[in-house]
Design a protein around this motif. Structure first.
Motif, PDB file in Angstrom:
ATOM      1  N   UNK A 388     -17.518   5.183   3.318  1.00  0.00           N
ATOM      2  CA  UNK A 388     -16.323   4.743   2.605  1.00  0.00           C
ATOM      3  C   UNK A 388     -16.674   4.654   1.131  1.00  0.00           C
ATOM      4  N   UNK A 389     -15.827   5.264   0.287  1.00  0.00           N
ATOM      5  CA  UNK A 389     -16.078   5.270  -1.152  1.00  0.00           C
ATOM      6  C   UNK A 389     -16.147   3.878  -1.744  1.00  0.00           C
ATOM      7  N   UNK A 390     -16.657   3.794  -2.944  1.00  0.00           N
ATOM      8  CA  UNK A 390     -16.967   2.521  -3.582  1.00  0.00           C
ATOM      9  C   UNK A 390     -15.730   1.638  -3.752  1.00  0.00           C
ATOM     10  N   UNK A 391     -14.572   2.248  -3.915  1.00  0.00           N
ATOM     11  CA  UNK A 391     -13.358   1.451  -4.079  1.00  0.00           C
ATOM     12  C   UNK A 391     -12.648   1.172  -2.752  1.00  0.00           C
ATOM     13  N   UNK A 392     -13.240   1.638  -1.651  1.00  0.00           N
ATOM     14  CA  UNK A 392     -12.666   1.385  -0.334  1.00  0.00           C
ATOM     15  C   UNK A 392     -11.478   2.246   0.027  1.00  0.00           C
ATOM     16  N   UNK A 415      -3.818   0.892   0.366  1.00  0.00           N
ATOM     17  CA  UNK A 415      -3.948  -0.508  -0.045  1.00  0.00           C
ATOM     18  C   UNK A 415      -4.100  -0.647  -1.545  1.00  0.00           C
ATOM     19  N   UNK A 416      -3.489  -1.677  -2.122  1.00  0.00           N
ATOM     20  CA  UNK A 416      -3.465  -1.813  -3.578  1.00  0.00           C
ATOM     21  C   UNK A 416      -4.766  -2.380  -4.142  1.00  0.00           C
ATOM     22  N   UNK A 417      -5.520  -3.124  -3.351  1.00  0.00           N
ATOM     23  CA  UNK A 417      -6.788  -3.688  -3.830  1.00  0.00           C
ATOM     24  C   UNK A 417      -7.916  -3.241  -2.911  1.00  0.00           C
ATOM     25  N   UNK A 418      -9.150  -3.377  -3.391  1.00  0.00           N
ATOM     26  CA  UNK A 418     -10.306  -2.965  -2.588  1.00  0.00           C
ATOM     27  C   UNK A 418     -10.373  -3.728  -1.270  1.00  0.00           C
ATOM     28  N   UNK A 419     -10.003  -5.005  -1.296  1.00  0.00           N
ATOM     29  CA  UNK A 419     -10.058  -5.827  -0.081  1.00  0.00           C
ATOM     30  C   UNK A 419      -8.996  -5.422   0.938  1.00  0.00           C
ATOM     31  N   UNK A 420      -8.005  -4.656   0.495  1.00  0.00           N
ATOM     32  CA  UNK A 420      -6.903  -4.256   1.373  1.00  0.00           C
ATOM     33  C   UNK A 420      -6.998  -2.789   1.784  1.00  0.00           C
ATOM     34  N   UNK A 421      -8.216  -2.259   1.772  1.00  0.00           N
ATOM     35  CA  UNK A 421      -8.371  -0.848   2.114  1.00  0.00           C
ATOM     36  C   UNK A 421      -9.226  -0.679   3.376  1.00  0.00           C
ATOM     37  N   UNK A 422     -10.143   0.237   3.389  1.00  0.00           N
ATOM     38  CA  UNK A 422     -10.834   0.615   4.622  1.00  0.00           C
ATOM     39  C   UNK A 422     -12.036  -0.281   4.920  1.00  0.00           C
ATOM     40  N   UNK A 423     -12.201  -0.598   6.195  1.00  0.00           N
ATOM     41  CA  UNK A 423     -13.401  -1.307   6.635  1.00  0.00           C
ATOM     42  C   UNK A 423     -14.560  -0.321   6.757  1.00  0.00           C
TER      43      UNK A 423
END
Length: 612
Positions: A388-392, A415-423
């Motif tokens: 998974x890329x650095x920004x998720x 997802x709009x933020x890094x925390x709201x993207x891929x695990x």
């Protein structure tokens, strides 16, 4: 169970007589019991030597109701195989109807007892007590463990029998009620083994070699556990595992009546079965023997060889060293390397079983650093990796071969933020790639067949919250999820079910259950055995801790891992010979080889993983 749990304390009753030479403790119901009035709380007995067997004493002549009640509760904690002594405290009719094997209710400190009422009945005087306590767990009729909470309250009724003039219990709840430390003393967890079914979609072995799946149950520790667990194995998988597991024993197969299983001096166990197994072929019989060998591996005395018989005929014979050729336990591939991200966000590796601290970039594009990563997973055959890329936002899949190119992302999150993207992703045993998208507008659990193509959305009925992280078990039929809701994170284990819908395959996660009900924050987890996970988390208002847990929510025997500060990620292998590895905010990548303390690998690094 649970070396980290403290044993309870029983108020001294003056009723236990120890016969040390015979290794027996008798629980007597006589000298200091009150004749009338409320009972003392029946708290759990302290831990005792596992070689000491505890037997109860039968009721004393002319014992009063309080003494009968106390003696019965003591008898429930004994090692009497069929609770025959406990039944002597019951009326004849109650003894016939009582089914102690139906369930075991575990209470935090043993049942509290209080007089409920006195009066007159058809048999003369009667007496009632109410048993209360705080529930900890419940064993069902299949001996499957489940955490429990809430209050326990059940009434027990006694009557003075007209013929004998003796007080006896004539009304009581079914099953057994016992204190937590008595449960820990009396019971132990054993993995039964079956084979992954699921119509072949999640078979972790090859076409000719099924994948063994662990199914933990509890048996009474000193009541012929070997025979107990074989009976349980022959009865089939527990209800939770049943939809995704099969047994090679034909339906109705049972031990010959009255058999007690004990290996001979060469650690060879002869298992006499009834006629249901008489016509099995050699290949099927080898699978049956493998199930037995895998199941009995943790018991003593050791079993190195199994012979199956039906009537006077030998069906097959299998040695422990032959069983891996029949079925795969854990991953079919042994981990060769440990992987993590270095300070340049490249995927690097070191040999899994070495003490080296020198890591090298993996072959292929994921080791070159052109696409910085924040998490990665390596397939179990170690031929392919996902990152998974650095920004998720993006998921990439690449070959672990020199010169391999990366190509476009196979999945993008909105997802709009890094925390709201891929695990972080996870590979299952058949080469499929799992990942969760945490986009609040469209949270999804996704699966990419062979790590490519259009993602298949995984159905998650009953899931309440967003997936923070996930790990698929080596057997391919169970998945562990850290689920976040209202700023709390819980560890859940679910069953992976496949079905055909027309010409397409559909997959779902069913019957999610908590493996750590007491933790309100789970920071990291990893599979660490066939039915065990290692977890980093904290209880409400507590400090961070690291512990092992069973998939059924119980605590396995043995010590917890040594404490480590600031753990952010953890990696374990199903092969317990490989060290536990963690990413600490203070020390970087560290590992814990067996029998040693945590050792630093590299200061700058993150996201350690074994294949899977």
């Amino acid at each position: 169970m649970g070396a980290d749990r403290a044993g309870g304390t029983r108020r001294a009753s003056g009723r236990a007589v120890a016969y040390v030479a015979c290794g027996v403790v008798l629980l007597a119901g006589c000298a200091s019991m009150p004749d009338r009035g409320d009972l003392r709380d029946v708290e759990s007995t302290p831990r005792q030597d596992t070689q000491v067997r505890v037997f109860a004493m039968p009721p004393r002549e002319d014992a009063e109701p309080a003494e009968i009640m106390q003696g019965f509760l003591e008898a429930l904690t004994s090692d009497d195989p069929h609770y025959e002594t406990a039944k002597q405290y019951l009326s004849e009719n109650a003894a016939k109807k009582w089914l102690p094997e139906l369930s075991t209710t575990v209470l935090a400190n043993g049942p509290d007892t209080a007089t409920d009422l006195t009066g007159s009945g058809e048999e003369g005087e009667d007496y009632s007590f109410t048993l209360t306590g705080t529930k900890v767990a419940l064993l069902d009729v299949q001996q499957s463990y489940a955490p429990a909470d809430g209050q326990y309250s059940r009434q027990v009724h006694l009557v003075r029998e007209r013929k004998s003039g003796q007080w006896r219990i004539d009304g009581l709840p079914q099953g057994v009620v016992i204190g937590e430390s008595d449960f820990q003393r009396n019971y132990m967890s054993v993995n039964k083994y079956y084979f992954a079914s699921n119509a072949g979609d999640t078979e972790a072995g090859t076409a000719s070699q099924p994948a063994a799946v662990a199914d933990p149950v509890y048996v009474r520790r000193r009541v012929d556990p070997m025979t107990q667990v074989v009976h349980s194995l022959l009865n089939g998988p527990t209800s939770w595992l049943g939809p995704v597991a099969r047994s090679s024993f034909p339906t109705g197969t049972a031990l010959r009546k009255g058999v007690r299983l004990t290996p001979d001096e060469q650690n060879r166990l002869t298992v006499p079965l009834n006629g249901k197994a008489a016509r099995v072929g050699t290949a099927k019989c080898d699978e049956m023997a493998a199930q037995l060998l895998f199941t009995l591996q943790s018991l003593t005395p050791a079993v190195d060889e199994v012979e199956l018989r039906a009537g006077d005929r030998e069906l097959c014979d299998l040695r422990e060293d032959q069983a891996p050729a029949v079925a795969a336990v854990g991953s079919a591939h042994q981990a060769e390397n440990l992987y993590f991200l270095d300070d340049k966000h490249r995927l690097v590796r070191i040999p899994a079983d070495s003490r080296t601290t020198s890591a090298e970039p993996v072959p292929g594009a994921l080791g070159e650093g052109a696409t910085p990563l924040r998490s990665a997973a390596v397939s179990r055959d170690e031929h392919t990796a996902a990152g998974v890329g650095l920004d998720g936002k993006a998921l990439y899949v690449g070959s672990l071969a020199s010169g391999g190119s990366l190509g476009d992302a196979v999945l993008l999150s909105a997802g709009k933020t890094e925390a709201d993207r891929l695990t972080a992703p996870s590979w299952d045993a058949r080469g499929d790639l799992w990942v969760a998208d945490r986009d609040p507008a469209n949270p999804r659990l996704l699966l990419l067949r062979d790590g490519k193509g259009e993602p298949l959305q995984v159905s998650t009925p009953g899931l309440d919250g967003r997936i923070k992280s996930l790990r698929v078990a080596a057997d391919g039929v169970r998945v562990a999820l850290v689920v976040e809701k209202d700023d709390e994170q819980s560890l859940l284990v679910g069953r992976i079910e496949w079905e055909r819908v027309g010409e397409q395959s559909a997959v779902s996660i069913r019957e999610l259950r908590s493996a750590t009900p007491e933790l309100t924050e789970v920071a990291a987890m990893s599979w660490a055995g066939d039915s065990r996970l290692v977890v980093v988390g904290r209880e409400k208002d507590g400090v961070q801790q690291m512990r092992y847990v069973q998939i059924d929510g119980s605590t396995p025997e043995g010590p917890a891992p040594d404490a480590l500060t600031g753990v952010q990620e953890i990696a374990a292998s199903e092969d317990d010979r490989l060290p536990l590895v963690a990413h600490s905010s203070e020390d970087g990548i560290v590992r814990l080889p067996s029998g040693t303390q945590w050792q630093k690998v590299v200061k700058e690094g993150a996201a350690p993983v074994y294949p899977g």
